[in-house]
Motif scaffolding. Structure first.
Motif, mmCIF file in Angstrom:
data_model
loop_
_atom_site.group_PDB
_atom_site.id
_atom_site.type_symbol
_atom_site.label_atom_id
_atom_site.label_comp_id
_atom_site.label_asym_id
_atom_site.label_seq_id
_atom_site.Cartn_x
_atom_site.Cartn_y
_atom_site.Cartn_z
ATOM 1 N N TYR A 44 0.320 10.201 15.632
ATOM 2 C CA TYR A 44 -0.151 9.325 14.560
ATOM 3 C C TYR A 44 -1.624 8.948 14.752
ATOM 4 C CZ TYR A 44 4.852 8.624 13.586
ATOM 5 O OH TYR A 44 6.177 8.802 13.293
ATOM 6 N N ASN A 45 -2.073 8.900 15.996
ATOM 7 C CA ASN A 45 -3.450 8.492 16.288
ATOM 8 C C ASN A 45 -4.354 9.666 16.668
ATOM 9 O OD1 ASN A 45 -3.017 5.618 15.989
ATOM 10 N ND2 ASN A 45 -1.806 5.744 17.870
ATOM 11 N N ARG A 65 6.498 1.906 11.922
ATOM 12 C CA ARG A 65 5.526 1.429 10.941
ATOM 13 C C ARG A 65 4.085 1.486 11.455
ATOM 14 N NH1 ARG A 65 5.494 -3.156 7.481
ATOM 15 N NH2 ARG A 65 4.877 -1.606 5.957
ATOM 16 N N PRO A 66 3.642 2.642 11.934
ATOM 17 C CA PRO A 66 2.238 2.782 12.347
ATOM 18 C C PRO A 66 1.328 2.749 11.122
ATOM 19 C CG PRO A 66 3.287 4.921 12.293
ATOM 20 C CD PRO A 66 4.377 3.919 12.029
ATOM 21 N N ASN A 67 0.055 2.551 11.347
ATOM 22 C CA ASN A 67 -0.916 2.540 10.257
ATOM 23 C C ASN A 67 -1.345 3.976 9.951
ATOM 24 O OD1 ASN A 67 -0.797 -0.236 10.158
ATOM 25 N ND2 ASN A 67 -2.592 -0.540 11.432
ATOM 26 N N PRO A 76 -3.037 6.777 7.615
ATOM 27 C CA PRO A 76 -4.012 6.889 6.521
ATOM 28 C C PRO A 76 -3.576 7.904 5.470
ATOM 29 C CG PRO A 76 -4.734 8.215 8.361
ATOM 30 C CD PRO A 76 -3.457 7.533 8.805
ATOM 31 N N ASN A 129 -1.663 2.703 -1.053
ATOM 32 C CA ASN A 129 -1.695 1.315 -0.576
ATOM 33 C C ASN A 129 -0.433 0.560 -0.987
ATOM 34 O OD1 ASN A 129 -4.645 2.174 -1.497
ATOM 35 N ND2 ASN A 129 -4.842 0.857 0.290
ATOM 36 N N SER A 156 4.648 3.319 6.216
ATOM 37 C CA SER A 156 3.376 3.062 6.887
ATOM 38 C C SER A 156 3.068 1.569 6.907
ATOM 39 C CB SER A 156 2.245 3.802 6.176
ATOM 40 O OG SER A 156 0.980 3.340 6.611
ATOM 41 N N GLY A 157 2.508 1.108 8.014
ATOM 42 C CA GLY A 157 2.143 -0.299 8.123
ATOM 43 C C GLY A 157 1.017 -0.699 7.191
ATOM 44 N N LEU A 158 0.351 0.270 6.596
ATOM 45 C CA LEU A 158 -0.737 -0.019 5.660
ATOM 46 C C LEU A 158 -0.243 -0.157 4.223
ATOM 47 C CD1 LEU A 158 -3.443 2.493 7.011
ATOM 48 C CD2 LEU A 158 -3.300 0.030 7.433
ATOM 49 N N GLN A 159 1.046 0.031 3.996
ATOM 50 C CA GLN A 159 1.582 0.036 2.630
ATOM 51 C C GLN A 159 2.327 -1.253 2.294
ATOM 52 O OE1 GLN A 159 4.047 3.598 2.692
ATOM 53 N NE2 GLN A 159 2.591 4.656 1.385
ATOM 54 N N ASN A 160 2.216 -1.651 1.042
ATOM 55 C CA ASN A 160 3.041 -2.723 0.499
ATOM 56 C C ASN A 160 4.055 -2.121 -0.467
ATOM 57 O OD1 ASN A 160 1.664 -4.886 1.776
ATOM 58 N ND2 ASN A 160 0.059 -4.795 0.219
#
Length: 484
Positions: free
Chosen positions: A35-36, A286-288, A290, A294, A310-314
């Protein structure tokens, strides 16, 4: 990093299931911190994760991935006779036409350019359409936004329309900047990245007893395409006053990356199933991640409940579709001893054969088989019993559900629609059934290993439960658009 451990039975030559393939992905993702993983400023793994999954499932034979059949355009389907939209858009937003835009007389400008330049939002519809070319998921947003939206062309239906087409736009960017980025990538890639990728692929192919096909070699083309498209879209977006991109089936990560880098919010409009085994949505822990939307507007709580996105999503529950709400308000007339089987292109032939057997085993039931738009009628062969029919292509799934007591399938979205309309749901454990495992685990449906077991269980299928858990009360898109 050391070689990951491989702990499977080498003598087992059976194809890995969807669950096993996903578990192999999750395992190597954790071991290699995929993921990173940053490659030349790009997070490579999110870009290729689905393609790796696709090739593993295709080469193993557990899915029969299909190309959509040729479209039969209506006689009155419009075709734009002027300059292709993508050419007009690109030329109008770059070079001397852009810099002299205030001096060029309107009579000499493409009549579409003024609206495109003034757009505050973008909409990318679904490529799949009904027989008349209508796309229901993005239609409410397009209607509300009107001239404020730049509407992208997507898929075969839009090839000859007036809009700039995403496929042709990306081809233009790849041709214009692809060679430069290809040279840069070849010179700049590190040996460590090649070695890391090799470890990942070796593990996945060994663990799943399958092949990743063209992704066996390091996918430099993925980086090349990403960089070229991101550069091209950014060039356009930075000259516009865009605030949102609404997408159906938001799988175009290069477009999303460019939009987000320009401060544009990306909102996905749901069109299908989310599940723990959906590799475009499910990211354990739930990693961030990209290059993903969103926000995702879903039809109800069920769809994303208990899944690590994803941790970046709502996640925003926007409620049922207009089409579903109309059927729910109209009411149903579900006749006893009626079964509708919902096909899917990945497992259509196997499901059809089982549907014939189901009809023969239950002569007191009527069985209707609903083809998927990507199915081809010629594939469905075999003598049909008197209580079996194939639904006309023009028939709507929701109307068939409203008239049937039981819905049978594997992992089709229509099984959730069935639960939302009060149908009893039976699932056959063909490839991919794991996508709807939450429906079974929560007691809203029953799953069976064989069609004989399903047949024996027809009388004891569980009731689906609260219909609003699957499809919530519809929220006016005008309110959502005004506040998001």
């Amino acid at each position: 990093m050391h070689e990951p451990d491989v702990d499977f039975d080498a003598d087992d030559q059976s194809p890995a299931s969807v669950r096993e393939i996903c578990e192999a992905l999750w395992k190597i993702e954790a071991q290699e911190d995929l993921y990173n993983w940053n490659v030349l400023g790009v997070r490579l793994w999110p870009l290729i994760r689905f393609r790796v999954f696709y090739n593993l499932t295709k080469s193993s034979g557990i899915y029969t991935w299909k190309v959509a059949p040729d479209i039969k355009f209506p006689a009155d389907w419009p075709a734009y006779k002027g300059t292709k939209g993508y050419i007009a858009f690109f030329k109008g937003m770059t070079g001397w036409r852009w810099h002299l835009r205030g001096l060029i007389p309107k009579a000499m400008q493409d009549p579409r350019l003024q609206a495109w330049r003034a757009a505050t939002d973008m909409v990318a519809p679904f490529s799949n359409r009904d027989a008349k070319g209508f796309e229901k998921y993005s239609a409410p947003v397009l209607e509300i936004l009107g001239d404020k939206a730049l509407r992208w062309g997507v898929g075969t239906w839009d090839h000859d329309r007036e809009w700039p087409h995403l496929d042709r736009m990306q081809d233009l960017f790849r041709a214009k900047w692809g060679k430069f980025y290809a040279l840069f990538i070849r010179l700049a890639l590190r040996k460590a990245d090649y070695e890391k990728y090799s470890r990942v692929i070796k593990f996945l192919e060994t663990e799943t007893r399958s092949s990743v096909g063209p992704y066996k070699n390091f996918p430099r083309w993925t980086l090349r395409h990403h960089m070229a498209e991101r550069h091209g879209y950014r060039l356009l977006f930075k000259r516009m006053n865009l605030k949102r991109l609404f997408m159906v089936n938001a799988s175009r990560m290069n477009l999303i990356a460019a939009a987000q880098s320009c401060g544009i919010k990306v909102i996905e409009l749901q069109c299908g199933v989310f599940s723990p085994y959906n590799v475009q949505f499910s990211w354990p822990g739930r990693p961030n991640i990209p290059y993903l939307p969103n926000e995702i507007w879903t039809w109800g709580e069920y769809w994303t409940s208990g899944i690590d996105n994803s941790g970046l999503q709502n996640i925003v529950v926007s409620g049922s579709t207009e089409e579903f709400e109309a059927v729910r308000e109209r009411g149903t007339n579900q006749k006893p001893k009626t079964i509708v089987v919902m096909s899917q292109p990945l497992i259509g032939a196997a499901l059809y054969a089982d549907s014939l057997k189901l009809a023969r085993l239950n002569s007191d039931y009527t069985v209707v088989f609903k083809m998927h738009p990507k199915d081809v009628l010629d594939e469905f062969v075999g003598e049909q019993p008197a209580n079996f029919t194939i639904a006309p292509e023009s028939s709507r799934s929701l109307d068939l559900l409203a008239e049937s007591e039981i819905c049978v399938g594997v992992f089709s979205t229509t099984l959730i629609e069935a639960a939302g309309l009060g149908n009893k749901v039976a699932m056959l454990k063909l490839s991919g059934w794991e996508h709807l495992l939450p429906l079974v685990n929560s007691g809203h449906a029953a799953a069976f290993d064989t069609i004989e077991e399903l047949s024996a269980g027809l009388a004891t299928l569980p009731p689906p439960g609260d219909p609003y858990f699957f499809y919530g009360k519809r929220i006016d898109y005008r309110d959502l658009i005004a506040t998001r």
